[in-house]
Scaffold this active site. Sequence first.
Site, short mmCIF file in Angstrom:
data_model
loop_
_atom_site.label_atom_id
_atom_site.label_comp_id
_atom_site.label_asym_id
_atom_site.label_seq_id
_atom_site.Cartn_x
_atom_site.Cartn_y
_atom_site.Cartn_z
N LYS A 223 0.82 -1.21 0.00
CA LYS A 223 0.00 0.00 0.00
C LYS A 223 0.85 1.26 0.00
CE LYS A 223 -4.32 -2.07 1.16
NZ LYS A 223 -5.36 -2.35 2.11
N ARG A 262 -3.32 -10.19 4.66
CA ARG A 262 -3.68 -10.31 3.24
C ARG A 262 -2.53 -9.71 2.43
NH1 ARG A 262 -5.88 -7.11 -0.64
NH2 ARG A 262 -7.38 -8.05 -2.07
#
Length: 289
Positions: A223, A262
């Site tokens: 991210k 994840r």
Amino acid sequence: MSRPLRYVEGLPMPDRCLVMGVLNVTPDSFSDGGRFLDRERAVGHGRRLAADGADLVDVGGESTRPGAERPTEREERERVLPVVAALAAEGLMVSVDTMRASVAHAAVEAGAVLVNDVSGGRADPAMLPTVAALGVPCVLMHWRGHSATMQQRTAYDDVVADVAQDLCGRLEAAAKAGVEPGRVALDPGIGFAKTGDQNWELLARMHRLADLGRPLLVATSRKRFLGTLLAAEEELRPPAERDDATTATVALAADRGAWCVRVHAVRAAADAVRVVARWGAAKAGVEPF
Ligand code: PMM
């Protein structure tokens, strides 16, 4: 301060953090968009994730990249369902990453064992009743609106307290819709309507979310806040070069009791969660798993 729970009814419970591998069947996800739009390639990648140690393969057909346009329901179904069916038929544990109840329903019929809704049941009012009727576990994430506008919604009084309160409301909404509380995991939604600093604060104070009494999924993989941290001369580190930093966050999250992480780079994460578990067992003086 509580340790987060590590068991979601209906899913396996190894004595370590679970690893969910990301399989985006989309043209536009921020780190792997377009790579797996082809069905055969997507299925091949799902197999590889499992071989690398993914406990779950998370198949999604909608990019949640900031500013992304939504696919139609038909497009999403066409992307996701054949891949879910093919991987489930091979015995893999598949989750479906969707905000649409109809897609969740069809994916579970095709063999998915978990519904991962980044909107926490907010985007589609039929989602929570559908999950309840299907009797499958679900992940409910903190969410403040679709990707097109989410980065305009980063005002919080106290990001950790506000996210905790919101997730508590999601748990209540799920219970009201008939979802078995033991089947719900929660997720702070790293990168969703959050600034970089807010993401770090949520990670650092994860124990506050554990007080909600449900297992936590932590999804930091590749991210932007990692790209910012690792920026050189104001150039963000590109998504594909954020995996080492992701693995560091995986180890820290697992050590603090995350139920599941994840990730895109599964092998390193699968190793990291095993290291954390073995380290924890040695520290506690108990038999390793
Ligand atoms: N992030 C993305 C997609 N799905 N699901 C959960 N539960 N939590 C997340 O933070 C999350 C998610 C976006 O990342 P991707 O484009 O790499 O899949």
